[in-house]
Write an enzyme that holds these catalytic residues in place. Structure first.
Site, PDB file in Angstrom:
ATOM      1  N   LYS A   1     146.316  28.092  17.648  1.00  0.00           N
ATOM      2  CA  LYS A   1     145.096  27.942  18.452  1.00  0.00           C
ATOM      3  C   LYS A   1     144.729  26.465  18.626  1.00  0.00           C
ATOM      4  O   LYS A   1     144.477  26.005  19.741  1.00  0.00           O
ATOM      5  CB  LYS A   1     143.955  28.720  17.780  1.00  0.00           C
ATOM      6  CG  LYS A   1     142.616  28.605  18.469  1.00  0.00           C
ATOM      7  CD  LYS A   1     141.729  29.767  18.103  1.00  0.00           C
ATOM      8  CE  LYS A   1     140.852  29.525  16.908  1.00  0.00           C
ATOM      9  NZ  LYS A   1     139.708  28.621  17.171  1.00  0.00           N
ATOM     10  N   SER A   2     144.703  25.738  17.538  1.00  0.00           N
ATOM     11  CA  SER A   2     144.302  24.318  17.625  1.00  0.00           C
ATOM     12  C   SER A   2     145.259  23.544  18.520  1.00  0.00           C
ATOM     13  O   SER A   2     144.836  22.714  19.337  1.00  0.00           O
ATOM     14  CB  SER A   2     144.306  23.683  16.232  1.00  0.00           C
ATOM     15  OG  SER A   2     143.313  24.258  15.434  1.00  0.00           O
TER      16      SER A   2
ATOM     17  N   ARG B   1     144.690  21.568  22.384  1.00  0.00           N
ATOM     18  CA  ARG B   1     145.022  20.145  22.566  1.00  0.00           C
ATOM     19  C   ARG B   1     146.108  19.946  23.619  1.00  0.00           C
ATOM     20  O   ARG B   1     146.079  18.967  24.375  1.00  0.00           O
ATOM     21  CB  ARG B   1     145.448  19.551  21.230  1.00  0.00           C
ATOM     22  CG  ARG B   1     144.250  19.354  20.289  1.00  0.00           C
ATOM     23  CD  ARG B   1     144.667  19.446  18.848  1.00  0.00           C
ATOM     24  NE  ARG B   1     143.598  19.110  17.920  1.00  0.00           N
ATOM     25  CZ  ARG B   1     142.665  19.972  17.477  1.00  0.00           C
ATOM     26  NH1 ARG B   1     142.651  21.217  17.920  1.00  0.00           N
ATOM     27  NH2 ARG B   1     141.759  19.588  16.605  1.00  0.00           N
TER      28      ARG B   1
ATOM     29  N   ARG C   1     125.676  27.018  16.762  1.00  0.00           N
ATOM     30  CA  ARG C   1     126.436  26.083  15.904  1.00  0.00           C
ATOM     31  C   ARG C   1     126.063  24.620  16.186  1.00  0.00           C
ATOM     32  O   ARG C   1     125.770  24.261  17.317  1.00  0.00           O
ATOM     33  CB  ARG C   1     127.937  26.327  16.092  1.00  0.00           C
ATOM     34  CG  ARG C   1     128.300  27.737  15.625  1.00  0.00           C
ATOM     35  CD  ARG C   1     129.753  28.048  15.777  1.00  0.00           C
ATOM     36  NE  ARG C   1     130.585  27.232  14.914  1.00  0.00           N
ATOM     37  CZ  ARG C   1     131.908  27.287  14.917  1.00  0.00           C
ATOM     38  NH1 ARG C   1     132.532  28.110  15.746  1.00  0.00           N
ATOM     39  NH2 ARG C   1     132.609  26.539  14.093  1.00  0.00           N
TER      40      ARG C   1
ATOM     41  N   GLN D   1     137.596  18.784  14.664  1.00  0.00           N
ATOM     42  CA  GLN D   1     136.985  18.852  15.991  1.00  0.00           C
ATOM     43  C   GLN D   1     136.239  17.565  16.304  1.00  0.00           C
ATOM     44  O   GLN D   1     136.343  17.023  17.410  1.00  0.00           O
ATOM     45  CB  GLN D   1     136.030  20.054  16.075  1.00  0.00           C
ATOM     46  CG  GLN D   1     136.781  21.380  16.070  1.00  0.00           C
ATOM     47  CD  GLN D   1     135.870  22.583  16.004  1.00  0.00           C
ATOM     48  OE1 GLN D   1     134.659  22.455  15.870  1.00  0.00           O
ATOM     49  NE2 GLN D   1     136.449  23.768  16.088  1.00  0.00           N
TER      50      GLN D   1
ATOM     51  N   ASP E   1     140.083  27.609   7.561  1.00  0.00           N
ATOM     52  CA  ASP E   1     140.083  28.879   8.297  1.00  0.00           C
ATOM     53  C   ASP E   1     140.704  30.020   7.485  1.00  0.00           C
ATOM     54  O   ASP E   1     140.567  31.188   7.858  1.00  0.00           O
ATOM     55  CB  ASP E   1     140.836  28.721   9.622  1.00  0.00           C
ATOM     56  CG  ASP E   1     140.082  27.809  10.586  1.00  0.00           C
ATOM     57  OD1 ASP E   1     138.866  27.618  10.399  1.00  0.00           O
ATOM     58  OD2 ASP E   1     140.715  27.278  11.513  1.00  0.00           O
TER      59      ASP E   1
ATOM     60  N   LYS F   1     130.369  28.244  10.582  1.00  0.00           N
ATOM     61  CA  LYS F   1     131.472  28.736  11.428  1.00  0.00           C
ATOM     62  C   LYS F   1     130.924  29.821  12.367  1.00  0.00           C
ATOM     63  O   LYS F   1     129.718  29.901  12.586  1.00  0.00           O
ATOM     64  CB  LYS F   1     132.600  29.255  10.535  1.00  0.00           C
ATOM     65  CG  LYS F   1     133.293  28.139   9.731  1.00  0.00           C
ATOM     66  CD  LYS F   1     134.027  27.182  10.643  1.00  0.00           C
ATOM     67  CE  LYS F   1     134.677  26.054   9.874  1.00  0.00           C
ATOM     68  NZ  LYS F   1     135.222  25.013  10.752  1.00  0.00           N
TER      69      LYS F   1
ATOM     70  N   ARG G   1     130.062  32.314   6.945  1.00  0.00           N
ATOM     71  CA  ARG G   1     131.183  33.054   6.332  1.00  0.00           C
ATOM     72  C   ARG G   1     130.983  33.282   4.837  1.00  0.00           C
ATOM     73  O   ARG G   1     131.524  34.249   4.287  1.00  0.00           O
ATOM     74  CB  ARG G   1     132.513  32.330   6.591  1.00  0.00           C
ATOM     75  CG  ARG G   1     132.989  32.500   8.026  1.00  0.00           C
ATOM     76  CD  ARG G   1     134.369  31.925   8.291  1.00  0.00           C
ATOM     77  NE  ARG G   1     134.731  32.208   9.680  1.00  0.00           N
ATOM     78  CZ  ARG G   1     135.669  31.568  10.371  1.00  0.00           C
ATOM     79  NH1 ARG G   1     136.372  30.598   9.797  1.00  0.00           N
ATOM     80  NH2 ARG G   1     135.940  31.903  11.619  1.00  0.00           N
TER      81      ARG G   1
ATOM     82  N   ARG H   1     137.722  35.932  12.122  1.00  0.00           N
ATOM     83  CA  ARG H   1     138.455  35.819  10.847  1.00  0.00           C
ATOM     84  C   ARG H   1     137.870  36.739   9.774  1.00  0.00           C
ATOM     85  O   ARG H   1     138.581  37.194   8.883  1.00  0.00           O
ATOM     86  CB  ARG H   1     138.500  34.371  10.373  1.00  0.00           C
ATOM     87  CG  ARG H   1     139.263  33.495  11.371  1.00  0.00           C
ATOM     88  CD  ARG H   1     139.801  32.219  10.797  1.00  0.00           C
ATOM     89  NE  ARG H   1     140.107  31.283  11.860  1.00  0.00           N
ATOM     90  CZ  ARG H   1     141.237  31.288  12.585  1.00  0.00           C
ATOM     91  NH1 ARG H   1     142.173  32.175  12.331  1.00  0.00           N
ATOM     92  NH2 ARG H   1     141.424  30.404  13.551  1.00  0.00           N
TER      93      ARG H   1
HETATM   94  C1  S3P Z   1     139.616  23.242  14.442  1.00  0.00           C
HETATM   95  C2  S3P Z   1     139.018  22.604  13.387  1.00  0.00           C
HETATM   96  C3  S3P Z   1     138.285  23.309  12.332  1.00  0.00           C
HETATM   97  C4  S3P Z   1     138.634  24.793  12.322  1.00  0.00           C
HETATM   98  C5  S3P Z   1     138.616  25.400  13.689  1.00  0.00           C
HETATM   99  C6  S3P Z   1     139.611  24.702  14.593  1.00  0.00           C
HETATM  100  C7  S3P Z   1     140.300  22.425  15.473  1.00  0.00           C
HETATM  101  O1  S3P Z   1     136.900  23.165  12.566  1.00  0.00           O
HETATM  102  O2  S3P Z   1     137.768  25.480  11.462  1.00  0.00           O
HETATM  103  O3  S3P Z   1     138.928  26.769  13.623  1.00  0.00           O
HETATM  104  O4  S3P Z   1     141.078  22.969  16.266  1.00  0.00           O
HETATM  105  O5  S3P Z   1     140.071  21.206  15.479  1.00  0.00           O
HETATM  106  P1  S3P Z   1     136.077  21.875  12.060  1.00  0.00           P
HETATM  107  O6  S3P Z   1     136.547  20.696  12.815  1.00  0.00           O
HETATM  108  O7  S3P Z   1     134.641  22.195  12.364  1.00  0.00           O
HETATM  109  O8  S3P Z   1     136.350  21.768  10.582  1.00  0.00           O
END
Ligand code: S3P
Length: 450
Positions: free
Chosen positions: A21-22, A26, A121, A168, A315, A342, A346, A388
């Site tokens: 996903k991350s 990007r 958030r 992030q 995560d 989150k 959580r 999750r």
């Molecule tokens: C992510 C960073 C994490 C993670 C999220 C995805 C990312 O969050 O929990 O699911 O893709 O950069 P944080 O940057 O808030 O820690």
């Protein structure tokens, strides 16, 4: 929609999981900034990542989607155009926070809105450091929440010493830095996932890492278009890895999964808990290592998860909490207060659901103390609208007496389309079992010092 789960038979399986996903977010964002066409394979077609695709389309980028996991992104040499209306980020915080950084330095205005969970958030964590670069950006919701209104300006480079380890926030600032004059520096208190840094380098954007780990990016560079293959998501694999690890004699191979070492701390924890875990990297061509993970289950024992490990498995904490409940002894999760902000709180959600399944849990402000009992009681549990939490408790149901019902599981689509199908294969005897010889090159997973 709900999941109804019964105790699962012994696991002997080989699987792959959908794209990371991350990395998918990007790849779309950086691909859009390149000077040409980028073919992205292994893209995760989940709700969250599709929000990023829609956002970039709204910003004037042509993105073709010929197959579910394939995108063709037509980069326009950093040229983005004003969106016709608000950009809806759904429940994807990665979309909203990364775009806040990207859009702060454009020559037009934009507004980022989100769904119910995202709108609760915090956005000040990106807005405050962006303002240090001259950004004109406000969160219009209560307590610095979405909608996020951005008046594009010329940014100036800055040095950021971040108070929290957040990939992030780091990524938002690096994207802003790409559109700022001069050198932008980002230092985090401990290392979070480094996909943005790796992908910038893959697209030939120059960054420099200081001795203290701070990363420097120089503005005004045009990323070079290249094709990219996104590996499977280790955070999605983690659900099945824990299921196999907690079943003495269970055996699972996950192939083509991302093995970036800022993401694999979950494997070290499973080793500490007593499972046998081995990993083999078989592709490093594109900077993001990928390969195979093999897990053999054992009676698990409790462990402590804290400190620098936390951002590298943030995560995976819901499913690791389930592993703790299935282990003998106490599992302690500390310094994980980020879990409170989150998709849901959580810490509270895990404590609530584990208690419903008969586990003694002490909730702390920054974590949990879980008194494992090896067995769980089937129960009706809630997803709290959090993908999750829904998936972690579906796995818990595989170990419970009687039936477990996880309610409101539509949210799983945010990160793992196809989860239900794999779950069904694991819990039903219909499943095709694949026996694969053990790979000789697999090396034991690292174990962090406690
Ligand atoms: C992510 C960073 C994490 C993670 C999220 C995805 C990312 O969050 O929990 O699911 O893709 O950069 P944080 O940057 O808030 O820690």
């Amino acid at each position: 929609m709900e999941f109804r789960i019964k105790r699962a038979p012994r696991i002997e399986a080989e699987i792959t999981v959908p794209g990371d996903k991350s990395i998918s977010h990007r790849a779309v964002i950086l691909g859009a900034l390149t000077n040409g066409v980028c073919v992205l394979r292994g893209f995760l077609p989940s709700d969250d990542c599709l929000r990023t695709v829609q956002a970039l389309r709204a910003l004037g980028i042509k993105i073709e989607h010929p197959e579910p996991d394939m995108l063709i992104v037509h980069g326009k040499k950093r040229l983005l155009t004003a969106p016709a209306g608000e950009i809806d980020c759904g429940n994807s915080a990665t979309t909203m926070r990364l775009l806040a950084g990207l859009l702060a330095g454009q020559s037009f205005d934009s507004v980022l809105v989100g769904g119910a969970t995202l709108s609760a958030r915090p956005m000040d964590r990106v807005i405050l450091p962006l303002r240090k670069m001259g950004a004109n950006i406000v969160a219009q919701g209560p307590n610095e929440t979405a909608p996020v209104k951005i008046h594009g300006v010329k940014l100036r480079a800055a040095r950021h010493d971040l108070p929290i380890a957040s990939a992030q926030v780091k990524s938002a600032l690096l994207l802003a830095g790409l559109f700022a004059k001069g050198k932008t520096t980002v230092r985090e208190p401990s290392i979070s996932r480094n996909h943005t840094e790796l992908m910038l380098n893959y697209f030939l954007v120059r960054t420099v890492r200081d001795e203290d780990g701070a990363i420097n990016i120089f503005g005004d560079q045009v990323p070079e278009s290249r094709d990219f293959r996104i590996p499977g998501d280790i955070s999605s694999a983690a659900f099945w890895l824990v299921a196999a690890a907690a079943q003495p004699g269970g055996h699972l191979l996950v192939r083509d999964v991302g093995l970036n070492d800022t993401r694999t701390a979950v494997l070290g924890v499973l080793v500490r808990m007593g499972a046998q875990v081995r990993e083999a990297v078989d592709d490093v061509d594109q900077m993001e290592p990928s390969g195979t993970v093999e897990v053999t289950g054992a009676p698990l024992k409790g462990t402590v998860i804290q400190g620098k490990e936390i951002p590298q498995l943030i995560d995976e904490l819901p499913i690791l909490a389930v592993a703790g409940a299935l282990a003998s002894g106490t599992t302690i999760i500390r310094q994980a207060q980020e879990l409170r902000v989150k998709e849901t709180d959580r810490i509270a959600a895990i404590a609530h659901n584990l208690r419903a399944m008969g586990v003694e849990v002490i909730e702390q402000q920054d974590g949990l103390e879980i008194h494992g009992r090896g067995e769980l009681r089937g129960a009706r549990v809630a997803s709290f609208g959090d993908h999750r939490i829904a998936m972690a408790f579906a796995i818990a149901g595989m170990f419970a007496d009687g039936e477990t019902v996880v309610q409101d599981v539509e949210c799983v689509r945010e990160s793992y389309p196809g989860f239900e199908k794999t779950l069904d294969e694991f819990v039903s005897s219909k499943r095709v079992r694949v026996t694969t010889p053990v790979i000789s090159s697999l090396t034991p997973a690292k174990v962090e010092e406690e």
